[in-house]
Write an enzyme that holds these catalytic residues in place. Structure first.
Site, PDB file in Angstrom:
ATOM      1  N   LEU A   1       0.842  -1.205   0.000  1.00  0.00           N
ATOM      2  CA  LEU A   1       0.000   0.000   0.000  1.00  0.00           C
ATOM      3  C   LEU A   1       0.875   1.252   0.000  1.00  0.00           C
ATOM      4  CD1 LEU A   1      -2.723  -1.221   2.560  1.00  0.00           C
ATOM      5  CD2 LEU A   1      -2.862  -1.259   0.061  1.00  0.00           C
ATOM      6  N   SER A   2       2.092   1.092  -0.469  1.00  0.00           N
ATOM      7  CA  SER A   2       2.990   2.222  -0.744  1.00  0.00           C
ATOM      8  C   SER A   2       3.489   2.970   0.477  1.00  0.00           C
ATOM      9  CB  SER A   2       2.326   3.212  -1.702  1.00  0.00           C
ATOM     10  OG  SER A   2       2.095   2.603  -2.919  1.00  0.00           O
TER      11      SER A   2
ATOM     12  N   GLU B   1      13.229   6.376  -5.611  1.00  0.00           N
ATOM     13  CA  GLU B   1      12.981   4.926  -5.638  1.00  0.00           C
ATOM     14  C   GLU B   1      13.903   4.252  -6.675  1.00  0.00           C
ATOM     15  OE1 GLU B   1      10.072   3.765  -3.705  1.00  0.00           O
ATOM     16  OE2 GLU B   1      10.874   1.765  -4.056  1.00  0.00           O
TER      17      GLU B   1
ATOM     18  N   ASP C   1       2.387   5.361  -7.485  1.00  0.00           N
ATOM     19  CA  ASP C   1       2.299   5.396  -6.019  1.00  0.00           C
ATOM     20  C   ASP C   1       2.607   6.798  -5.489  1.00  0.00           C
ATOM     21  OD1 ASP C   1       2.075   2.745  -6.597  1.00  0.00           O
ATOM     22  OD2 ASP C   1       3.967   2.152  -5.677  1.00  0.00           O
TER      23      ASP C   1
ATOM     24  N   TYR D   1      10.072  -7.272 -10.104  1.00  0.00           N
ATOM     25  CA  TYR D   1       9.454  -6.065 -10.672  1.00  0.00           C
ATOM     26  C   TYR D   1      10.251  -5.589 -11.892  1.00  0.00           C
ATOM     27  CZ  TYR D   1       7.210  -1.502 -10.920  1.00  0.00           C
ATOM     28  OH  TYR D   1       6.509  -0.398 -11.350  1.00  0.00           O
TER      29      TYR D   1
HETATM   30  C1  GLA Z   1       4.277  -0.853  -7.692  1.00  0.00           C
HETATM   31  C2  GLA Z   1       4.980   0.315  -8.407  1.00  0.00           C
HETATM   32  C3  GLA Z   1       4.009   1.146  -9.239  1.00  0.00           C
HETATM   33  C4  GLA Z   1       3.176   0.270 -10.152  1.00  0.00           C
HETATM   34  C5  GLA Z   1       2.584  -0.914  -9.387  1.00  0.00           C
HETATM   35  C6  GLA Z   1       1.884  -1.894 -10.297  1.00  0.00           C
HETATM   36  O1  GLA Z   1       3.387  -0.357  -6.750  1.00  0.00           O
HETATM   37  O2  GLA Z   1       5.630   1.141  -7.471  1.00  0.00           O
HETATM   38  O3  GLA Z   1       4.714   2.121  -9.964  1.00  0.00           O
HETATM   39  O4  GLA Z   1       3.929  -0.179 -11.258  1.00  0.00           O
HETATM   40  O5  GLA Z   1       3.570  -1.635  -8.653  1.00  0.00           O
HETATM   41  O6  GLA Z   1       0.789  -1.298 -10.894  1.00  0.00           O
END
Ligand code: GLA
Length: 391
Positions: A122-123, A162, A174, A224
């Site tokens: 959730l960032s 990041e 995010d 990722y």
């Molecule tokens: C992570 C990344 C985002 C996005 C999502 C997938 O949260 O930080 O930039 O790519 O994954 O939608």
């Protein structure tokens, strides 16, 4: 928070800021492909308190992490061993590089606190970056007078941090949600142009429910960054038959014409997800604007299936949660949210079904995985802000 700062440093904080985490309703793994996303800022996030010191050092403490750091203001560089202060230091470095007129003139005592559940996708890191960018653009002497442009710049600073200090080649979603969020609205963002619109999320009798897998699997930078690379491969191969910059430029009709050009089978699956997800996202936003929540929910579920089968970022825990949710009467749609692997799902659930949802999904999930899930009814909040502080 002021008390916590005094306990940490023996004097009062001068300023306090807050930036939220986010939940993405639809549009997953589209941002770094130039596509659209539809996230909302949450009411939980990261707080930053600060006071100047006379020692020309940055002192970092967090109520969530035991490690503390002390770094000279003229020695800002990435710290080894995944130090949490990298998310903070990186932003200062990026601010100074993007805005040469903005420099750090003094040292600071800094305290962070976050209440985004850790590892939930959730960032929490975007919240920390954006709150740092907000505080230190001000301290270092650069602030855009245009609020919208300023907030976008805070997101770009966080994203660059990041990339350079955490090694995740993430898109902008995010940090953008954390910077530009608006209470009770989702952000319909075109990640290619950065144009966006706040769309009201007024759901009569329906709640946005976040379910946390508490899975030990996390989205790591390796998995990722692999996806980012695979999408680039697809773009390169498509360019043999059609010039494109981003996968998001392709409509489902274009896809039928170009898919044969992708010879790498993994890249092909990834690209198929992106093209489908971009189309689903714009359809979903239209549906929401027209009050067609049923359709919105169906598109959320289709998004999960595509992330599971083509993008392969769900994993057993997220699948168990989503698949159990689909069986509950009163669930309009359910999907993984964020990067994937562990983390959370997001579901639209009718008010009267929420208790049954928690009971059934919780039980099924535990049966399949041996883990206990957690459920939160999402409160959609505002983006980053400076808060009043008691002196
Ligand atoms: C992570 C990344 C985002 C996005 C999502 C997938 O949260 O930080 O930039 O790519 O994954 O939608």
């Amino acid at each position: 928070m002021q008390i916590a700062f005094e306990q940490a440093y023996g004097h009062k904080a001068e300023k306090m800021y807050f930036a939220p985490g986010r939940v993405n309703l639809i549009g997953e793994h589209t941002d770094y492909n130039g596509g659209c996303v539809f996230p909302c800022a949450l009411s939980f996030g990261a707080w930053l308190l600060l006071a100047k010191n006379d020692d020309k050092v940055l002192r970092y403490k967090s109520l969530n992490m035991p490690q503390t750091y002390e770094i000279a203001i003229n020695a800002i560089k990435p710290q080894p061993d995944k130090a949490w202060c990298n998310y903070a230091l990186g932003c200062l470095d990026i601010i100074a590089r993007r805005h040469p007129e903005a420099q750090l003139k003094s040292g600071y005592d800094i305290l962070y606190y976050g209440n985004v559940p850790a590892g939930a996708g959730l960032s929490s890191s975007a919240a920390m970056e954006v709150v740092t960018a907000r505080a230190f653009t001000e301290e270092m002497g650069w602030q855009d007078s245009d609020d919208k442009a300023y907030r976008t710049e805070l997101a770009l600073i966080g994203q660059a941090c990041e990339h350079e200090y955490a090694g995740v080649m993430c898109g902008i979603m995010d940090q953008f949600a954390s910077a530009q969020g608006k209470k009770d609205h989702a952000i319909y963002l075109n990640c290619d142009t950065m144009d966006f619109e706040h769309v009201p999320v007024k759901l009569e009798g329906i709640k946005v429910v976040i379910s946390n897998t508490h899975s030990p699997h996390h989205l790591d930078s390796g998995a990722y960054n692999d996806r980012v690379r695979q999408c680039k491969t697809a773009v390169e191969q498509i360019n043999a038959v059609k010039p494109i910059k981003n996968l998001a430029e392709l409509t489902p009709d274009d896809w039928r014409e170009v898919e044969k050009a992708i010879t790498d089978p993994v890249a092909k699956k990834r690209a198929r997800h992106v093209v489908g997800e971009v189309a689903r996202t714009s359809e979903a936003v239209e549906a929401l604007k027209n009050g067609n929540i049923q359709l919105f929910g169906k598109l959320m579920t289709a998004s999960h299936v595509s992330l599971r089968d083509d993008y392969e970022v769900t994993g057993p825990e997220l699948d168990a949660l989503a698949e159990a949710a689909w069986q509950v009467d009163g669930v309009l749609g359910s999907r993984m949210t964020g990067g994937g692997f562990g983390g959370c799902t997001v579901s639209l659930v009718r008010d009267e079904a929420i208790e049954a949802f928690k009971a059934f999904v919780g039980e099924e999930y535990e049966k399949k995985t041996g883990l206990k899930a957690d459920f939160y009814v999402a409160e959609i909040g505002d983006g980053v802000s400076k808060l009043k502080i008691e002196m």
